[in-house]
Design a protein around this motif. Structure first.
Motif, mmCIF file in Angstrom:
data_model
loop_
_atom_site.group_PDB
_atom_site.id
_atom_site.type_symbol
_atom_site.label_atom_id
_atom_site.label_comp_id
_atom_site.label_asym_id
_atom_site.label_seq_id
_atom_site.Cartn_x
_atom_site.Cartn_y
_atom_site.Cartn_z
ATOM 1 N N SER A 261 -11.015 10.768 -11.928
ATOM 2 C CA SER A 261 -11.552 12.019 -12.451
ATOM 3 C C SER A 261 -10.534 13.156 -12.407
ATOM 4 O O SER A 261 -10.652 14.126 -13.158
ATOM 5 N N VAL A 262 -9.537 13.041 -11.520
ATOM 6 C CA VAL A 262 -8.511 14.090 -11.453
ATOM 7 C C VAL A 262 -7.199 13.635 -12.101
ATOM 8 O O VAL A 262 -6.158 14.266 -11.908
ATOM 9 N N GLY A 263 -7.243 12.531 -12.852
ATOM 10 C CA GLY A 263 -6.089 12.157 -13.666
ATOM 11 C C GLY A 263 -5.222 11.035 -13.167
ATOM 12 O O GLY A 263 -4.178 10.744 -13.767
ATOM 13 N N PHE A 264 -5.608 10.358 -12.091
ATOM 14 C CA PHE A 264 -4.812 9.227 -11.609
ATOM 15 C C PHE A 264 -5.105 7.979 -12.435
ATOM 16 O O PHE A 264 -6.248 7.731 -12.831
ATOM 17 N N LYS A 265 -4.062 7.179 -12.652
ATOM 18 C CA LYS A 265 -4.192 5.919 -13.368
ATOM 19 C C LYS A 265 -3.533 4.806 -12.562
ATOM 20 O O LYS A 265 -2.525 5.019 -11.883
ATOM 21 N N ILE A 266 -4.102 3.603 -12.649
ATOM 22 C CA ILE A 266 -3.546 2.454 -11.939
ATOM 23 C C ILE A 266 -2.238 2.034 -12.585
ATOM 24 O O ILE A 266 -2.155 1.879 -13.801
ATOM 25 N N VAL A 267 -1.200 1.848 -11.758
ATOM 26 C CA VAL A 267 0.091 1.405 -12.284
ATOM 27 C C VAL A 267 0.474 0.013 -11.788
ATOM 28 O O VAL A 267 1.225 -0.696 -12.451
ATOM 29 N N THR A 268 -0.049 -0.390 -10.635
ATOM 30 C CA THR A 268 0.206 -1.739 -10.139
ATOM 31 C C THR A 268 -0.777 -2.042 -9.028
ATOM 32 O O THR A 268 -1.607 -1.205 -8.660
ATOM 33 N N GLU A 269 -0.710 -3.257 -8.508
ATOM 34 C CA GLU A 269 -1.612 -3.684 -7.437
ATOM 35 C C GLU A 269 -0.782 -4.316 -6.326
ATOM 36 O O GLU A 269 0.145 -5.090 -6.583
ATOM 37 N N GLU A 270 -1.123 -3.990 -5.099
ATOM 38 C CA GLU A 270 -0.423 -4.543 -3.940
ATOM 39 C C GLU A 270 -1.353 -5.489 -3.181
ATOM 40 O O GLU A 270 -2.527 -5.184 -2.990
ATOM 41 N N HIS A 271 -0.801 -6.621 -2.756
ATOM 42 C CA HIS A 271 -1.550 -7.584 -1.953
ATOM 43 C C HIS A 271 -0.930 -7.634 -0.565
ATOM 44 O O HIS A 271 0.293 -7.775 -0.425
ATOM 45 N N ARG A 272 -1.772 -7.535 0.459
ATOM 46 C CA ARG A 272 -1.284 -7.550 1.838
ATOM 47 C C ARG A 272 -1.803 -8.774 2.580
ATOM 48 O O ARG A 272 -2.956 -9.184 2.393
ATOM 49 N N TYR A 273 -0.941 -9.311 3.431
ATOM 50 C CA TYR A 273 -1.257 -10.513 4.194
ATOM 51 C C TYR A 273 -0.849 -10.311 5.642
ATOM 52 O O TYR A 273 0.028 -9.480 5.950
ATOM 53 N N GLY A 274 -1.488 -11.059 6.548
ATOM 54 C CA GLY A 274 -1.157 -10.924 7.948
ATOM 55 C C GLY A 274 -1.215 -12.261 8.675
ATOM 56 O O GLY A 274 -1.919 -13.189 8.264
ATOM 57 N N ALA A 275 -0.459 -12.339 9.776
ATOM 58 C CA ALA A 275 -0.439 -13.541 10.612
ATOM 59 C C ALA A 275 -0.484 -13.101 12.069
ATOM 60 O O ALA A 275 0.098 -12.078 12.449
ATOM 61 N N GLU A 276 -1.176 -13.854 12.901
ATOM 62 C CA GLU A 276 -1.243 -13.559 14.338
ATOM 63 C C GLU A 276 0.150 -13.744 14.957
ATOM 64 O O GLU A 276 0.836 -14.726 14.677
ATOM 65 N N LEU A 277 0.522 -12.795 15.796
ATOM 66 C CA LEU A 277 1.765 -12.964 16.552
ATOM 67 C C LEU A 277 1.422 -13.546 17.932
ATOM 68 O O LEU A 277 0.378 -13.227 18.498
#
Length: 277
Positions: A261-277
């Protein structure tokens, strides 16, 4: 950390603490350490190189883990944009990495300053006129911070913990972000308490990075986040930036509506992953 072949750098990586759980956090929450590992394009499929670099970074992460409070476990995490498929595929093929979340990177590009069609406030307006330009509902007031005292930082950390109990920002990360160029925090207060907030800083002198946009549950749907964003965009633009960017979880539909609504547009997508240490 860098890998060289002769005099040529072929890979580099880094490891940093992202969030430290306070002792009051639920036992199921975990400290988070992020690593980033990239190679030259022609070495992206070099699994031997990636494996050797990863082991170095993981060893460093274990060293860092030993300095964190032992009240909580630790996740070793990474995040890649959707276009970084080859790098992502290498790590998610390892059995220890599991998906954490997906988030959009969004951008608001400022209209040309000479445009008469821009709906943004006149850049010549005086700072003290913000209360007239960005009007808040009755009972709410603006507060601005260019630095934080210990008491103010503690107050913010409590607010952040309330909104994001699984991934609080933590004192160390808050201090690191607050040290960046052009950092500023904008807040909306009610009864002398913060009820909505965001912070921004300036990257490379041309992009305003907006972070930590939050509103307490009982104060939502009153236009506070929109007011915060409108004012932040106004200030960022007047600092000479060409655009502003922020991140939002893919599943956070309410936030996505506000940002659009204030003018932001999606430019890419990030995927995050994790592993137990």
């Amino acid at each position: 950390y860098c890998a060289f072949e002769g005099d040529k750098m072929i890979a580099k990586g880094q490891v940093n603490v992202f969030s430290i759980m306070p002792s009051t956090a639920a036992p199921s929450n975990k400290h988070r350490i992020f690593f980033n590992l990239k190679t030259l394009p022609d070495r992206e499929t070099d699994t031997e190189l990636l494996g050797a670099m990863y082991e170095v970074l993981r060893a460093r992460a274990i060293e860092i883990q030993s300095t964190l409070p032992d009240t909580h476990g630790t996740l070793l995490c990474f995040g890649n944009y959707a276009e970084e498929e080859v790098n992502t595929e290498y790590f998610i093929a390892r059995p220890e990495f599991l998906p954490l979340k997906r988030q959009y990177r969004m951008c608001h590009t400022f209209a040309d300053r000479s445009s008469q069609d821009s709906a943004e406030p006149n850049e010549q307006s005086e700072p003290e006129a913000f209360t007239d330009i960005f009007v808040l509902p009755d009972g709410y007031a603006w507060r601005e911070f260019d630095t934080l005292s210990r008491e103010q930082a503690d107050e913010y950390l409590a607010l952040d913990m309330e909104i994001w109990p699984d991934t609080p920002i933590g004192a160390e990360r808050l201090a690191e972000i607050a040290s960046r160029d052009g950092w500023r925090m904008l807040q909306v207060h009610a009864d002398d308490e913060p009820v909505a907030s965001l912070m921004y800083w300036i990257s490379d002198g041309e992009t305003g990075e907006i972070e930590e946009v939050l509103t307490r549950a009982v104060h939502r749907r009153r236009g506070l986040a929109s007011a915060l964003l409108a004012r932040a965009l106004y200030e960022i633009r007047n600092l000479g930036c060409v655009d502003a960017e922020l991140d939002v979880e893919v599943r956070n539909e309410d936030a996505l509506k506000v940002y659009r609504s204030v003018g932001f547009k999606i430019v890419t997508e990030e995927h995050r992953y994790g592993a137990e240490l």
